[in-house]
Each structure stands twice: as C-alpha cells, then as structure tokens.
Design an enzyme around this catalytic site. Structure first.
Site, PDB file in Angstrom:
ATOM      1  N   GLY A 166       0.795  -1.226   0.000  1.00  0.00           N
ATOM      2  CA  GLY A 166       0.000   0.000   0.000  1.00  0.00           C
ATOM      3  C   GLY A 166       0.831   1.282   0.000  1.00  0.00           C
ATOM      4  N   ASP A 167       2.114   1.168   0.325  1.00  0.00           N
ATOM      5  CA  ASP A 167       3.039   2.313   0.222  1.00  0.00           C
ATOM      6  C   ASP A 167       4.432   1.721   0.036  1.00  0.00           C
ATOM      7  OD1 ASP A 167       4.473   4.654   0.294  1.00  0.00           O
ATOM      8  OD2 ASP A 167       3.893   5.232   2.324  1.00  0.00           O
ATOM      9  N   ALA A 168       4.615   1.113  -1.125  1.00  0.00           N
ATOM     10  CA  ALA A 168       5.812   0.291  -1.357  1.00  0.00           C
ATOM     11  C   ALA A 168       7.030   1.116  -1.763  1.00  0.00           C
ATOM     12  CB  ALA A 168       5.501  -0.776  -2.414  1.00  0.00           C
ATOM     13  N   CYS A 169       7.075   2.373  -1.361  1.00  0.00           N
ATOM     14  CA  CYS A 169       8.245   3.220  -1.629  1.00  0.00           C
ATOM     15  C   CYS A 169       9.480   2.600  -0.967  1.00  0.00           C
ATOM     16  CB  CYS A 169       8.042   4.607  -1.048  1.00  0.00           C
ATOM     17  SG  CYS A 169       6.542   5.385  -1.612  1.00  0.00           S
ATOM     18  N   ASN A 172      10.457   2.174   2.881  1.00  0.00           N
ATOM     19  CA  ASN A 172       9.666   1.305   3.745  1.00  0.00           C
ATOM     20  C   ASN A 172      10.155  -0.139   3.748  1.00  0.00           C
ATOM     21  OD1 ASN A 172       8.130   3.436   4.611  1.00  0.00           O
ATOM     22  ND2 ASN A 172       6.625   3.208   2.979  1.00  0.00           N
TER      23      ASN A 172
END
Ligand code: ATP
Ligand code: MG
Length: 241
Positions: A166-169, A172
């Site tokens: 969901g926020d695979a930047c 992370n």
C-alpha cells in the site's frame, strides 16, 4: 538515514513515551509527522491526524501481517485531538534510503524488489480484512475530496491479486548487513489489490531515492517482465490519489 537533531523539537508526547530513553530523530514525513529511534530498541512515530490512514489502522495491519512477515511489533499507540502515535519494537536492518544504501543503489534496489515479492507471496489474500482494490481506492479518495480523472476509473484487468503493501516506496523496506531485505514498515494502507499497484510505486520511487535508471532493475528483482500498461496506470492512479 538520520536527520540533524538540531532541526527537530521533540514533542512533549514523544518525550513522555520515551520514558527516559535517549531519542534520535530519523524521519520526517510529508505532513510533518516525525519518527524517532530510542536507545532502548524502540521506534516512536508521532504526527498529526492523516486523512489517508490512521496509526490505529496501521497497528491492526502490523498485528495481522506479523503472523507471516517481519514487521514491527506494536508496543503502544494512542491519539489525542490533534495527533496520534505508535510505538514499535525496532527491527534489525536499515532503511533502503540510509546513507549506506544510497551509496549502493544496485544492492538496495534488488533488496526492495525481492522484499516486495516476498511480501506478496507470504501474505494470504484469503482472510485479509482490507481492500486496496481500485474502486475502493477511488471511493476513499472521493471521501477526502479528491476527484480521480475519468480515464483512471477503468483499470486494466487484474494480473494477480495479492495483499499489497500500500506504500511500497523504497524507504519502507529495511535491509540487513547482508544486503538482503530484512523487514517492512509503514503498513497503514495494506490491503488486497493487483500486485502491479505496488510494483509501479516501488519502481517509481527508485527515481526519487536513487536517481533515474533503476526502474527496470526493481521490476527484474521482483521477478517479472515489465508490464508497461499496468505500471503506467498504477503510477498515474497513485499520483492522482
Ligand atoms: N520498528 C521499526 N524498526 C526499524 N525501523 C523503523 C521502525 N519503525 C520505523 N522505522 C524507520 O522509520 C522510518 C519512518 O517510519 P514510517 O515509514 O512508518 O513513517 P511514515 O511517517 O509513515 O513514513 P512516510 O513518509 O513514508 O509516510 C522508516 O522508513 C524506517 O526507516
Ligand atoms: Mg514510510
């Protein structure tokens, strides 16, 4: 990855949660939230209420995902009228954007891609209580007053449904001394969706963190052939929401 401590005023709440431990600021997010490392093995995340996701939602997802994946164990969390906080146990490894890994993008990008693949393979779609499917993302954006362009309402057919980060930047993913992924953080938006929703964001974020030219290596490390149509669609959806 660390921040000049002189630039950071430690909030009263964080000071209390530290309970005497020494605090080192490590991260400031886009809405002014701060993350601190303590010298007794914890991370304290504190920030203003976020319209997109709450730390309570993140705590639930961490507890769920922790059955299959290395993610921070939640020690405490709370909220007041203006801010919220989450205290977790420190995981081994350093963020993929620590100074060490910024100097070695080839290793970092491989670790992020392989880590994302492992996350998708380990978390079970059946029984995952949350959705990150396109219609749900568009509806959630609408509730925040964001109107997604009409052309994005028609999404490409789902390639493979997985539990998405969901926020695979890149920041992370944590990386161990061996250069391999060692854990995942920041799971507040975790939910079921097409795997390309995560792959596209991870690939795009390589350019923010390591400069141009690493998208292909990220997709290769994940272990698929690039799907340009889905990458472009999910990149645009991310930017629009
Ligand atoms: N339990 C933990 N163990 C190790 N590192 C952690 C832990 N919790 C947070 N971190 C580090 O702190 C950073 C910030 O945490 P996190 O990504 O959860 O904050 P955020 O403010 O939601 O980030 P974003 O800017 O992506 O929204 C992470 O990138 C990671 O390096
Ligand atoms: Mg983060």
């Amino acid at each position: 990855m660390s921040m000049p401590a002189a630039d950071v005023v430690v909030p009263e709440r964080v000071r209390a949660l530290a309970d005497g431990a020494r605090l080192e600021p490590v991260w400031r997010n886009g809405i002014g939230g701060l993350t601190f490392r303590t010298d007794d093995g914890r991370f304290i995340k504190w920030g203003p209420h976020d319209a997109e996701t709450s730390m309570a939602a993140e705590a639930e997802r961490l507890a769920w995902a922790g059955r299959w994946l290395r993610v921070p164990r939640v020690l405490a969390g709370g909220t007041d009228p203006t801010h919220e906080w989450l205290v977790t146990e420190a995981l081994d490894g350093e963020s993929a954007v620590s100074a060490r890994w910024l100097d070695d993008p080839a290793t970092a990008v491989r670790a992020v891609g392989e880590g994302l693949r492992a996350l998708h393979e380990r978390l079970p779609v059946d029984g995952c209580p949350w959705s990150w499917r396109v219609p749900d993302r568009i509806a959630a954006a609408g509730e925040r007053g964001i109107r997604v362009p009409d052309r994005l309402r028609d999404h490409p057919p789902v390639d493979r449904l997985v539990v998405c980060h969901g926020d695979a930047c890149c920041p992370n993913t944590l990386i161990g001394d061996d250069g391999r992924w060692s854990g995942h953080v920041d799971l507040g938006a975790l939910g079921v969706g097409d795997r390309w929703a995560d792959i596209a964001v991870a690939a795009m974020s390589t350019a923010w963190n390591y400069g141009p030219g690493w998208e292909g290596a990220l997709v290769a490390a994940y272990g698929v052939a690039p799907d340009e149509e889905r990458i472009a669609y999910y990149r645009d959806l991310w930017n629009a929401t």
